[in-house]
Design a protein around this motif. Structure first.
Motif, PDB file in Angstrom:
ATOM      1  N   HIS A   1       0.832  -1.206   0.000  1.00 23.83           N
ATOM      2  CA  HIS A   1       0.000   0.000   0.000  1.00 23.83           C
ATOM      3  C   HIS A   1       0.870   1.260   0.000  1.00 23.83           C
ATOM      4  O   HIS A   1       0.650   2.181  -0.783  1.00 23.83           O
ATOM      5  CB  HIS A   1      -0.913  -0.013   1.229  1.00 23.83           C
ATOM      6  CG  HIS A   1      -1.738   1.224   1.387  1.00 23.83           C
ATOM      7  ND1 HIS A   1      -3.007   1.341   0.875  1.00 23.83           N
ATOM      8  CD2 HIS A   1      -1.456   2.411   1.987  1.00 23.83           C
ATOM      9  CE1 HIS A   1      -3.484   2.539   1.158  1.00 23.83           C
ATOM     10  NE2 HIS A   1      -2.562   3.212   1.833  1.00 23.83           N
TER      11      HIS A   1
ATOM     12  N   HIS B   1       1.552   4.498  -2.820  1.00 22.50           N
ATOM     13  CA  HIS B   1       1.564   5.955  -2.620  1.00 22.50           C
ATOM     14  C   HIS B   1       2.807   6.573  -3.254  1.00 22.50           C
ATOM     15  O   HIS B   1       2.723   7.624  -3.902  1.00 22.50           O
ATOM     16  CB  HIS B   1       1.567   6.298  -1.126  1.00 22.50           C
ATOM     17  CG  HIS B   1       0.226   6.272  -0.481  1.00 22.50           C
ATOM     18  ND1 HIS B   1      -0.839   7.022  -0.925  1.00 22.50           N
ATOM     19  CD2 HIS B   1      -0.223   5.596   0.615  1.00 22.50           C
ATOM     20  CE1 HIS B   1      -1.880   6.811  -0.138  1.00 22.50           C
ATOM     21  NE2 HIS B   1      -1.536   5.947   0.797  1.00 22.50           N
TER      22      HIS B   1
ATOM     23  N   CYS C   1      -8.714  12.602  -0.543  1.00 22.11           N
ATOM     24  CA  CYS C   1      -7.943  11.733   0.362  1.00 22.11           C
ATOM     25  C   CYS C   1      -8.546  10.332   0.427  1.00 22.11           C
ATOM     26  O   CYS C   1      -7.820   9.329   0.391  1.00 22.11           O
ATOM     27  CB  CYS C   1      -7.874  12.347   1.753  1.00 22.11           C
ATOM     28  SG  CYS C   1      -6.853  13.836   1.837  1.00 22.11           S
TER      29      CYS C   1
ATOM     30  N   GLU D   1      -6.689   6.862  -0.961  1.00 27.44           N
ATOM     31  CA  GLU D   1      -6.468   5.668  -0.141  1.00 27.44           C
ATOM     32  C   GLU D   1      -7.118   4.447  -0.780  1.00 27.44           C
ATOM     33  O   GLU D   1      -6.513   3.370  -0.827  1.00 27.44           O
ATOM     34  CB  GLU D   1      -7.014   5.887   1.274  1.00 27.44           C
ATOM     35  CG  GLU D   1      -6.239   6.908   2.086  1.00 27.44           C
ATOM     36  CD  GLU D   1      -4.767   6.553   2.251  1.00 27.44           C
ATOM     37  OE1 GLU D   1      -4.436   5.355   2.397  1.00 27.44           O
ATOM     38  OE2 GLU D   1      -3.936   7.480   2.231  1.00 27.44           O
TER      39      GLU D   1
ATOM     40  N   CYS E   1      -5.001   3.227  -3.669  1.00 25.35           N
ATOM     41  CA  CYS E   1      -3.800   2.499  -3.221  1.00 25.35           C
ATOM     42  C   CYS E   1      -4.171   1.136  -2.647  1.00 25.35           C
ATOM     43  O   CYS E   1      -3.422   0.170  -2.810  1.00 25.35           O
ATOM     44  CB  CYS E   1      -3.029   3.329  -2.196  1.00 25.35           C
ATOM     45  SG  CYS E   1      -2.166   4.717  -2.950  1.00 25.35           S
ATOM     46  N   ASP E   2      -5.328   1.052  -1.974  1.00 24.40           N
ATOM     47  CA  ASP E   2      -5.801  -0.257  -1.490  1.00 24.40           C
ATOM     48  C   ASP E   2      -5.998  -1.201  -2.662  1.00 24.40           C
ATOM     49  O   ASP E   2      -5.559  -2.356  -2.623  1.00 24.40           O
ATOM     50  CB  ASP E   2      -7.127  -0.108  -0.737  1.00 24.40           C
ATOM     51  CG  ASP E   2      -6.970   0.549   0.626  1.00 24.40           C
ATOM     52  OD1 ASP E   2      -5.861   0.530   1.182  1.00 24.40           O
ATOM     53  OD2 ASP E   2      -7.982   1.081   1.125  1.00 24.40           O
TER      54      ASP E   2
ATOM     55  N   LEU F   1       1.120  10.186   4.478  1.00 23.85           N
ATOM     56  CA  LEU F   1       0.136   9.265   3.948  1.00 23.85           C
ATOM     57  C   LEU F   1       0.137   8.041   4.838  1.00 23.85           C
ATOM     58  O   LEU F   1       0.993   7.180   4.725  1.00 23.85           O
ATOM     59  CB  LEU F   1       0.506   8.906   2.514  1.00 23.85           C
ATOM     60  CG  LEU F   1       0.614  10.118   1.597  1.00 23.85           C
ATOM     61  CD1 LEU F   1       1.371   9.773   0.331  1.00 23.85           C
ATOM     62  CD2 LEU F   1      -0.760  10.654   1.268  1.00 23.85           C
TER      63      LEU F   1
ATOM     64  N   GLU G   1      -5.417   5.666   7.721  1.00 24.17           N
ATOM     65  CA  GLU G   1      -5.655   7.085   7.956  1.00 24.17           C
ATOM     66  C   GLU G   1      -7.104   7.448   8.204  1.00 24.17           C
ATOM     67  O   GLU G   1      -7.429   8.048   9.209  1.00 24.17           O
ATOM     68  CB  GLU G   1      -5.132   7.873   6.754  1.00 24.17           C
ATOM     69  CG  GLU G   1      -5.230   9.345   6.945  1.00 24.17           C
ATOM     70  CD  GLU G   1      -4.544  10.079   5.823  1.00 24.17           C
ATOM     71  OE1 GLU G   1      -4.332  11.264   6.004  1.00 24.17           O
ATOM     72  OE2 GLU G   1      -4.226   9.487   4.796  1.00 24.17           O
TER      73      GLU G   1
ATOM     74  N   ARG H   1     -13.209   1.715   3.362  1.00 22.54           N
ATOM     75  CA  ARG H   1     -12.072   1.056   2.724  1.00 22.54           C
ATOM     76  C   ARG H   1     -12.146  -0.448   2.894  1.00 22.54           C
ATOM     77  O   ARG H   1     -11.871  -1.204   1.951  1.00 22.54           O
ATOM     78  CB  ARG H   1     -10.755   1.598   3.295  1.00 22.54           C
ATOM     79  CG  ARG H   1     -10.457   3.010   2.847  1.00 22.54           C
ATOM     80  CD  ARG H   1      -9.237   3.562   3.523  1.00 22.54           C
ATOM     81  NE  ARG H   1      -8.039   2.804   3.175  1.00 22.54           N
ATOM     82  CZ  ARG H   1      -6.885   2.930   3.826  1.00 22.54           C
ATOM     83  NH1 ARG H   1      -6.781   3.770   4.833  1.00 22.54           N
ATOM     84  NH2 ARG H   1      -5.846   2.222   3.465  1.00 22.54           N
TER      85      ARG H   1
END
Length: 193
Positions: free
Chosen positions: A98, A102, A135, A139, A142-143, A177, A181, A187
Motif C-alpha cells: 500500500h 503511494h 484523500c 487511499e 492504493c488499497d 500518507l 488514515e 475502505r
C-alpha cells in the motif's frame, strides 16, 4: 445644483471608502486563515520529522522507529516508509504494498500541494469536501493497487490490518500518507468487495 453635486460626490467617496475598508478587512481575514493553516501544517510536519529522526533503516526505503504507532510515507524529496518497530510480520508485506503504491503515484507530493490549495480556499466548504473526497479516493486507489493479484486469504488479512490500524491517528490534513488514515469502514468494504 452645485451643492447637490457636492453632497452626491461626498456620499460616493464615503461609500467607496467603506467598500475599500471591507475589502481590506476581508483580505486580512483571508490571509490570516490561510497563514494559520499553513503554519499549523508546517509545525505538525516539523514535529513529526523530529519524532522520526531516529528511525533505523530496515530495508531500502523502509525505516523503523518506536516513535510511531502506524505506518506512513514521509518526506517530499526522498519519500520513505516509516514503520513502527516490531510491526507484525504477517501484515508487513501487505502494508508495504500500500505505502509503495503511494510512492509510485507520487501522492506524497500531490497531497501537500492540494493542502496548499485548500489553505487558500479555507473559507469554502466545498474545498474541504473536495479535499476529503480526494484523500478517501487516494487511499481506496492504493488499497486496490495493493490487493491486486492477492489471494482471498491475503485480501482478508489486508482488511484485518486496516481494521486494526484504522483507529490510530498519525496524520494531519496535509501530512503523511498513513496506512489506516481515514474512512476505514468504507475502505474495508471496498477491499472485501
Amino acid at each position: 445644483l452645485p451643492e447637490r453635486m457636492t453632497s452626491t460626490a461626498v456620499r460616493q467617496t464615503m461609500s467607496s471608502a467603506q467598500q475599500t475598508n471591507w475589502i481590506a478587512v476581508g483580505t486580512t481575514v483571508w490571509l490570516a486563515g490561510a497563514a494559520g493553516m499553513l503554519l499549523y501544517a508546517g509545525i505538525q510536519y516539523l514535529r513529526l520529522k523530529r519524532r522520526v529522526c531516529d528511525a533505523v533503516l530496515a530495508e531500502p526505503g523502509v525505516y523503523e522507529t518506536d516513535a510511531v504507532s502506524s505506518p506512513f510515507v514521509f518526506g517530499f524529496f526522498r519519500p520513505r516508509i516509516i514503520l513502527p518497530v516490531n510491526f507484525p510480520e504477517e501484515s508487513r508485506a501487505l502494508v508495504l504494498r500500500h505505502e509503495r503504491a503511494h510512492i509510485e503515484r507520487r501522492d506524497y507530493l500531490v497531497k501537500p500541494i492540494l493542502f496548499i490549495v485548500l489553505s487558500l480556499h479555507w473559507f469554502n466548504p466545498f474545498a474541504w469536501l473536495a479535499f476529503r473526497f480526494f484523500c478517501e479516493d487516494m487511499e481506496a486507489s492504493c488499497d486496490e493497487r495493493a490487493i491486486h493479484a492477492l489471494s482471498r486469504e491475503q485480501i482478508a488479512a489486508y482488511g484485518e490490518t486496516l481494521l486494526r490500524l484504522g483507529t490510530r491517528g498519525v496524520s494531519f490534513a496535509g501530512g503523511p500518507l498513513a496506512f489506516g488514515e481515514r474512512c476505514t469502514k468504507r475502505r474495508i468494504m471496498n477491499v472485501l468487495n
